[in-house]
Design an enzyme around this catalytic site. Structure first.
Site, PDB file in Angstrom:
ATOM      1  N   SER A  34     -81.466   0.621 -37.290  1.00 27.93           N
ATOM      2  CA  SER A  34     -82.306   1.086 -37.264  1.00 27.93           C
ATOM      3  C   SER A  34     -82.645   2.069 -38.891  1.00 27.93           C
ATOM      4  O   SER A  34     -83.500   1.833 -39.273  1.00 27.93           O
ATOM      5  CB  SER A  34     -83.490   1.432 -36.183  1.00 27.93           C
ATOM      6  OG  SER A  34     -82.946   2.639 -35.839  1.00 27.93           O
ATOM      7  N   ASP A 324     -90.258   9.692 -35.349  1.00 29.55           N
ATOM      8  CA  ASP A 324     -89.992   9.894 -34.211  1.00 29.55           C
ATOM      9  C   ASP A 324     -88.512   9.579 -32.844  1.00 29.55           C
ATOM     10  O   ASP A 324     -88.225  11.375 -33.191  1.00 29.55           O
ATOM     11  CB  ASP A 324     -90.784   7.987 -34.085  1.00 29.55           C
ATOM     12  CG  ASP A 324     -89.481   7.115 -34.160  1.00 29.55           C
ATOM     13  OD1 ASP A 324     -88.371   7.707 -34.160  1.00 29.55           O
ATOM     14  OD2 ASP A 324     -89.684   5.848 -34.465  1.00 29.55           O
ATOM     15  N   HIS A 327     -85.635   8.596 -34.806  1.00 28.69           N
ATOM     16  CA  HIS A 327     -85.644   8.451 -36.141  1.00 28.69           C
ATOM     17  C   HIS A 327     -85.702   9.489 -37.053  1.00 28.69           C
ATOM     18  O   HIS A 327     -86.819  10.631 -36.922  1.00 28.69           O
ATOM     19  CB  HIS A 327     -85.950   7.580 -36.744  1.00 28.69           C
ATOM     20  CG  HIS A 327     -85.035   6.019 -36.535  1.00 28.69           C
ATOM     21  ND1 HIS A 327     -86.684   5.548 -35.307  1.00 28.69           N
ATOM     22  CD2 HIS A 327     -84.793   5.327 -35.967  1.00 28.69           C
ATOM     23  CE1 HIS A 327     -85.828   4.284 -34.409  1.00 28.69           C
ATOM     24  NE2 HIS A 327     -84.488   4.440 -34.863  1.00 28.69           N
TER      25      HIS A 327
END
Length: 368
Positions: A34, A324, A327
Site C-alpha cells: 500500500s 491514517d 500510512h
C-alpha cells in the site's frame, strides 16, 4: 535492383531506429504494497484493502481518490519525479496498453501484499510479490509481441525497478496470532524466512532483466498510530521497531550478496529508518507538529483503521507525519524520498522536464 536494395536498407534503418527508441526510453517497474499502490486494489472487487473513498488523494491532482493510500504522493512517485522518470500506471488499470507500458512502465504494487504469499490473507484479495512478478512476466510477453525479443530485452534491462514490501509480513501476518507464521517461527527465524524468499524473488527478477533495482527498507513500524493505540502506554512498540531494524540489516546484507553474485546488477537497499525516527522523536525540528496520530481519523475514536468521508481531517495536513493509522503523509514521503535521493546520489535520466512540485495543500473540509 538498386531501388530494391535501397528500399531494403531504408526498412532496416527504420526498424533499427524503432528498436533503439524503445530501448532508450527509461521507465520504472514497481512492486510493492500500500505504500506504493497507485490503484491496483481498486480493481480487486473483493479486496478489503482499498483507498477508494475520500479523503484519500485529497492533495493529489483533482483531489479525488486515485488508489494511493495517502493524501498525496508515494515515495516512489517523488523519487521517480526527481529522476525524470514517468509515473507508471497501475497494472490492473483497464486502459493499460502496450504503448503505455513502453512510455511509462507499470506499477504492480498492491495494498496488503507481502513478500510471503500468505501475508494479508484477511484482506481477501491482494497481490503478493510472487503474484506481481507473475504479472510482470505477462507484461514481458506482451512487449515481446509488440517490439520483438531483442528490443524488449534492451527495454527491460534498461528500466529501473523498485521492490517495496515487508511491513505487511509483520503487521498483517507474523504479529497476528490468526496467522500460522506467528507460532511456526520466532523473530529471527521469521526474518530468515523472509530473506530466503526475497532472495529467490530478486534472483527471479534478475533473470527477467532487472539490472538496476532498489529494495526499500522498513521504517519504525512500532511507531505507526495503529501500533501506538493498541499498546497499553501509547508509546512506540519496541519489539516491532526491532523487527524492522533486523529486517533492514538483513536486507542490506542480502543486497550486497546479490550484487556480488548477479552479473551486471546494481541492487541497492534504501534504508530511511533513521530519518523517520528522527521526525518521530523531534517533529518540530523538521517542520511537523504531530508525529504520533493520524491526520485523518474519527477524533478520539481509535483505531479508525481507514479514512472515510465521515472522518475528521487535521487542520494542516503538511504538519502531520501520518495520514491514517498505517500510512505516512505526502510531507513524510517527501522527507523519506529526499533522504534516499541524497544517500544514493540519484541523477536524472533525462535533461528535460523539471521534477514535479509538492501538491498544494488545500484547506481541510472538516477542521478540528
Amino acid at each position: 535492383m538498386k531501388i530494391k536494395v535501397g528500399v531494403a536498407m531504408l526498412v532496416v534503418t527504420i526498424f533499427a531506429i524503432l528498436i533503439d527508441g524503445y530501448s532508450c526510453k527509461v521507465v520504472q517497474f514497481i512492486f510493492g504494497d500500500s505504500l506504493s499502490d497507485v490503484g491496483n486494489n481498486k480493481y480487486l472487487s473483493k479486496s478489503l484493502a482499498t483507498a477508494n473513498l475520500p479523503w484519500y488523494g485529497i492533495d493529489f491532482g483533482n483531489g479525488l481518490p486515485n488508489g494511493r493510500f495517502s493524501n498525496g504522493r508515494t515515495v516512489a512517485d517523488i523519487i521517480g519525479d526527481n529522476m525524470g522518470l514517468p509515473r507508471p500506471p497501475a497494472y490492473l488499470d483497464p486502459s493499460l496498453t502496450e504503448d503505455m507500458i513502453l512510455e511509462n512502465g507499470v506499477n504492480y504494487a498492491s495494498g496488503g501484499g507481502g513478500i510471503l504469499n500468505e501475508t494479508g490473507g484477511l484482506f481477501i484479495q491482494r497481490l503478493s510479490l510472487y503474484r506481481q512478478i507473475e504479472l510482470f512476466e505477462g507484461t514481458q510477453t506482451l512487449i515481446r509481441g509488440k517490439i520483438g525479443k531483442v528490443a524488449a530485452d534492451k527495454f527491460f534491462q534498461g528500466a529501473r525497478y523498485v521492490v517495496a514490501l515487508g511491513s505487511n509480513d509483520f503487521i498483517n501476518n507474523y504479529l497476528m496470532p490468526v496467522y500460522s507464521d506467528s507460532w511456526n517461527y520466532n523473530d529471527q527465524s521469521f526474518i530468515d524466512y523472509l530473506m530466503e524468499t526475497l532472495q529467490a524473488q530478486l534472483q527471479l527478477l534478475h533473470t527477467l532483466g532487472a539490472r538496476q533495482l532498489m529494495v526499500f527498507g522498513l521504517g519504525p513500524m512500532g511507531c505507526i498510530p495503529l501500533q501506538r493505540v493498541l499498546s497499553t502506554s501509547g508509546d512506540c512498540v519496541d519489539r516491532v521497531n526491532n523487527l524492522a531494524l533486523s529486517f533492514n540489516k538483513a536486507g542490506s546484507k542480502l543486497m550486497d550478496n546479490l550484487n556480488a553474485k548477479l552479473p551486471n546488477s546494481s541492487y541497492r537497499f534504501g534504508d530511511a529508518y533513521d530519518v523517520v525516527n528522527n521526525i518521530i522523536i523531534n517533529p518540530s525540528k523538521y517542520g511537523f507538529s504531530n508525529s504520533d496520530s493520524p491526520c485523518c481519523s474519527f477524533g478520539k475514536i481509535r483505531p479508525a483503521l481507514t479514512c472515510v468521508p465521515a472522518s475528521v481531517l487535521c487542520k494542516d495536513r503538511s504538519k502531520y507525519l501520518f495520514w491514517d493509522e498505517y500510512h505516512p503523509s505526502d510531507s513524510a514521503n517527501q522527507f523519506i524520498a529526499k533522504e534516499l535521493i541524497q544517500k544514493f546520489g540519484f541523477t536524472r535520466v533525462d535533461q528535460g522536464n523539471a521534477p514535479s512540485s509538492a501538491p498544494a495543500i488545500a484547506p481541510s473540509p472538516d477542521q478540528d
